[in-house]
Design a protein around this motif. Structure first.
Motif: not given
Length: 396
Positions: A173-179, A211-212, A253-255
């Motif tokens: 979800n952290e990656s999705l928020r950046v997306c 951070g992606g 982020p986080n891969g």
């Protein structure tokens, strides 16, 4: 949904490594040799130049089902393991590609193979089997020549990665928020006169600045380039009122991968009746199919019951109905019923799977097309969207 705390990442690392070891035991594999940088990231949470090492096999690990993790790291890069609370034996990677070894490649490959054999004998002395995710023909020949039986390892890893823990969903979800930040930036900035590449750069910028890591494709197209799909962004100048479609394929982020597709009009103009018809069909397809998904359903059942694509759009259909998603696109890939005999395979959906439900609608002789994709998590009750990124519902 859980919120991240100081222990989240540590729990994720333990969960993922246990999934790999459980998968090895289920496949009766004593150990697996991993070169794919995404598989290495999943098993150890370490990353080192993923795009480069995917092309240049220069770091690798061996995970034992009931034993240690052995890591062969690229030249002078042991520091990438700092902060990883994982018992691991560190070694220097042996480079045997022509780029790294030139005329000495064959000799280096023999040195590499001998070390692999020695490690396997040390930690699984009665075994002559080894799973591998990817090897070049020369490496395969050397290991087989030493009496090893090589087992297909990519499937082992795909199955290990299938079910996400609650902590993994926090990171995803952290990656999705950046997306979503990148998508909102594109939505805000899109205007006639800019190029496709100008607009696509907004997603890259937001990913990196938050951070992606990298983006797998360049799938953004406008106007007549939206039909057929799978055309990467170009210097083409956007025109008022035409369709603009994209597929993020973003490793954030986080891969973890954020894989979202949306379609807009340039200038956010009111769509034409033809554009609305395309959009309505694509919207109907993914929402109908999302409504079908549930744990215990087989892949074949889902394919058979999926939304029926109208004949005029069938030839240009997307390559699958849905696919798994995690660090990148993952198992399973669900074939359309019309493609089942040539590319379908069965299995069963499980709670904890994260999936992307796909649609592309564009007539074979049409001018434009609509691409939509929604990322979801499968729960005991069905599927839930993982993104709040909206659709153009006023077009319906």
């Amino acid at each position: 949904m859980l919120e991240r705390n100081d222990a989240t990442q540590e729990r994720v690392r333990g969960y993922r490594l246990s999934r790999v070891r459980d998968a090895l035991r289920n496949h009766e594999c004593p150990a697996i040799l991993l070169y794919d940088p995404v598989n290495i990231r999943y098993a150890t949470d370490t990353s080192n130049m993923q795009i480069w090492t995917a092309r240049n096999p220069s770091r690798y690990i061996m995970v034992f089902a009931d034993g240690p993790v052995i890591a062969w790291e690229f030249h002078n890069c042991e520091h990438v393991w700092r902060g990883i609370d994982l018992p691991v034996e560190m070694r220097q990677a042996v480079g045997w590609t022509f780029f790294s070894a030139g005329a000495h490649a064959e000799r280096r490959a023999r040195v590499w193979a001998q070390e692999i054999l020695d490690v396997l004998r040390q930690h699984a002395p009665n075994e002559r089997r080894l799973a591998v995710d990817k090897l070049d023909p020369a490496d395969t020949t050397v290991l087989v020549g030493h009496g090893l039986t090589l087992l297909e390892g990519q499937g082992v890893m795909e199955l290990a990665r299938t079910v996400k823990s609650a902590d993994e969903l926090v990171l995803l979800n952290e990656s999705l928020r950046v997306c979503e930040k990148g998508i909102e930036r594109m939505r805000r900035d899109i205007e006639p006169g800019m190029t496709e590449q100008d607009l696509w750069a907004r997603l890259h910028e937001e990913n990196i600045r938050h951070g992606g890591e990298w983006i797998e494709t360049r799938l953004l197209a406008s106007g007549e380039r939206t039909n057929p799909w799978m055309q990467e962004c170009s210097p083409r100048v956007l025109r008022q009122g035409e369709l603009l479609a994209f597929d993020t394929d973003m490793v954030g982020p986080n891969g973890y991968c954020s894989d979202i597709s949306r379609t807009w009009t340039v200038g956010h103009t009111r769509p034409t009746d033809a554009q609305r018809t395309l959009y309505d069909a694509a919207f109907s397809q993914i929402h109908f199919n999302m409504g079908l998904l549930r744990p215990g359903m087989t892949f074949r059942e889902f394919s058979e019951q999926a939304w029926k694509i109208p004949e005029q759009y069938l030839k240009n259909r997307y390559s699958c109905v849905a696919h798994g998603i995690g660090m990148v696109d993952e198992y399973p890939s669900i074939a359309h019923q019309v493609d089942w005999d040539s590319s379908g395979y069965d299995g069963e959906f499980e709670a904890g799977m994260t999936l992307c439900v796909e649609s592309y609608i564009g007539a074979n002789d049409g001018v434009e097309g609509v691409k939509l994709e929604q990322q979801v998590v499968l729960t005991e009750m069905g599927c839930e969207p993982l993104t709040s990124c909206g659709f153009e519902t006023e077009w319906l």
